[in-house]
Design a protein around this motif. Structure first.
Motif, mmCIF file in Angstrom:
data_model
loop_
_atom_site.group_PDB
_atom_site.id
_atom_site.type_symbol
_atom_site.label_atom_id
_atom_site.label_comp_id
_atom_site.label_asym_id
_atom_site.label_seq_id
_atom_site.Cartn_x
_atom_site.Cartn_y
_atom_site.Cartn_z
ATOM 1 N N THR A 47 10.679 -19.068 20.195
ATOM 2 C CA THR A 47 12.101 -20.310 20.958
ATOM 3 C C THR A 47 13.134 -19.377 20.949
ATOM 4 O O THR A 47 13.277 -18.165 21.708
ATOM 5 C CB THR A 47 11.797 -21.363 21.161
ATOM 6 O OG1 THR A 47 11.040 -22.384 21.789
ATOM 7 C CG2 THR A 47 13.399 -21.545 21.971
ATOM 8 N N GLN A 87 14.236 -24.872 26.854
ATOM 9 C CA GLN A 87 14.257 -26.561 26.396
ATOM 10 C C GLN A 87 14.631 -28.037 26.326
ATOM 11 O O GLN A 87 14.114 -28.680 26.701
ATOM 12 C CB GLN A 87 13.298 -25.883 24.851
ATOM 13 C CG GLN A 87 12.485 -27.305 24.413
ATOM 14 C CD GLN A 87 12.063 -26.307 22.748
ATOM 15 O OE1 GLN A 87 12.636 -26.216 21.546
ATOM 16 N NE2 GLN A 87 10.540 -26.342 22.718
ATOM 17 N N ASP A 158 11.478 -22.513 29.433
ATOM 18 C CA ASP A 158 10.857 -22.971 28.165
ATOM 19 C C ASP A 158 10.370 -24.171 28.024
ATOM 20 O O ASP A 158 10.838 -25.505 28.941
ATOM 21 C CB ASP A 158 12.321 -23.009 27.121
ATOM 22 C CG ASP A 158 11.560 -22.788 25.660
ATOM 23 O OD1 ASP A 158 10.173 -22.805 25.653
ATOM 24 O OD2 ASP A 158 12.994 -22.495 24.928
#
Length: 306
Positions: A47, A87, A158
């Motif tokens: 990430t 995310q 994500d």
């Protein structure tokens, strides 16, 4: 920008937090018009790497190029060409879902038809609901729509289907396939091995801040070469001598049922059947278990919790 320029090109990327290297001299290339899946355990650095590509993190070393441009110094040029699904969603919580998507759409010269996105991602049932009241899966679908409404050349996703029910996940997968068919480059992170195996042209496995394996799903699965043979035999086997013949351990799962985990190569089945025939052992059933991407991932990154 020439079409042979990679969608994403990272060389020697370093990122530190509190003096600790999270990303360590990482190299990565995602080609245009392909779906590239970046896999890794929690804390592996995937990430952080993607956030450096999105211009949300400042690298401590190395170079990052997105569509041939530096996302930090040339971010304004990339903004209309790149879609981002974070995310945590990153959505304003006090507005209604459709109002938010319509507002985002108004920022682009040639946006995707909002009604089409609403239909494809099943947003109609909660279009008038404020974002704060949406379920996790609903927020994910709305965030994906917001990332795509500007018709990007490249989209970063994500964990795009995290928290979704099977129907929603299927809709997301179909949309990602449609994007690839249109020539859109997709870079996604996921913990779902079947998602990566089904969608990705290229899989990149990251661990401890470095790329440890890459290739197509088929190439990665074939590289290990290990699979399983499960068979039923009577009378009982001399498992130690069979193990020596096959070069692998043999376990009796149930009475008369044996499982072998072995590198399946030409001649493996012949060795097994010949060994049994020489000892008058009857094989009543024989199945083979195909190695999959999850097996590869666990072999590469370990099977213990961190």
């Amino acid at each position: 920008m020439p079409s042979n320029t990679p969608a994403v090109e990272i060389s020697g990327l370093i990122k530190r937090y509190d003096g600790r290297e999270i990303v360590r001299s990482l190299d990565l290339v995602a080609q245009r018009g392909q779906v590239t899946a970046v896999l890794g355990p929690n804390g592996a650095g995937k990430t952080t790497t993607i956030e450096c590509c999105e211009g949300l993190r400042v690298p401590d070393g190395g170079t990052v190029r997105v569509l041939g441009l530096d996302p930090l110094t040339q971010g304004a040029e990339l903004r209309a060409r790149v879609g981002v699904m974070l995310q945590d969603g990153g959505l304003p919580t006090s507005v209604r879902a459709l109002e938010m998507l319509t507002h985002v759409s108004s920022m682009y010269a040639d946006p995707w038809d909002v009604g089409d996105l609403v239909e494809r991602l099943g947003l109609a049932s909660f279009a008038r609901t404020t974002v704060r009241r949406l379920s996790g899966g609903q927020r994910q679908r709305l965030a994906l729509a917001a990332a795509l409404v500007g018709r990007p050349e490249l989209v970063f996703l994500d964990e795009p289907s995290a928290g979704m029910d099977p129907q929603s996940r299927l809709a997301v997968w179909e949309l990602i396939r449609a994007l690839r068919a249109q020539g859109v480059s997709v870079v996604l992170t996921t913990h779902l091995m079947d998602e990566a195996e089904d969608l990705a042209d290229q899989v990149i496995v990251v661990d401890h801040g470095q790329v440890i394996a890459q290739g197509s799903p088929a190439e990665l699965v074939a590289a290990g070469g290990r699979g399983s043979l499960t068979f039923w035999a009577s009378p009982g086997l001399e498992t130690l001598s069979l193990a020596a013949a096959l070069g692998a351990g043999v376990q009796e799962a149930d009475p008369g049922c044996y499982t072998v985990t072995v590198t399946v190569a030409p001649g493996t089945l012949a060795t097994l059947t010949r060994w049994c025939a020489d000892r008058n052992i009857l094989l009543s059933r024989l199945t083979t278990g195909r190695r999959n991407l999850e097996d590869v991932f666990l072999d590469l990154t370990g099977r213990s919790l961190r």
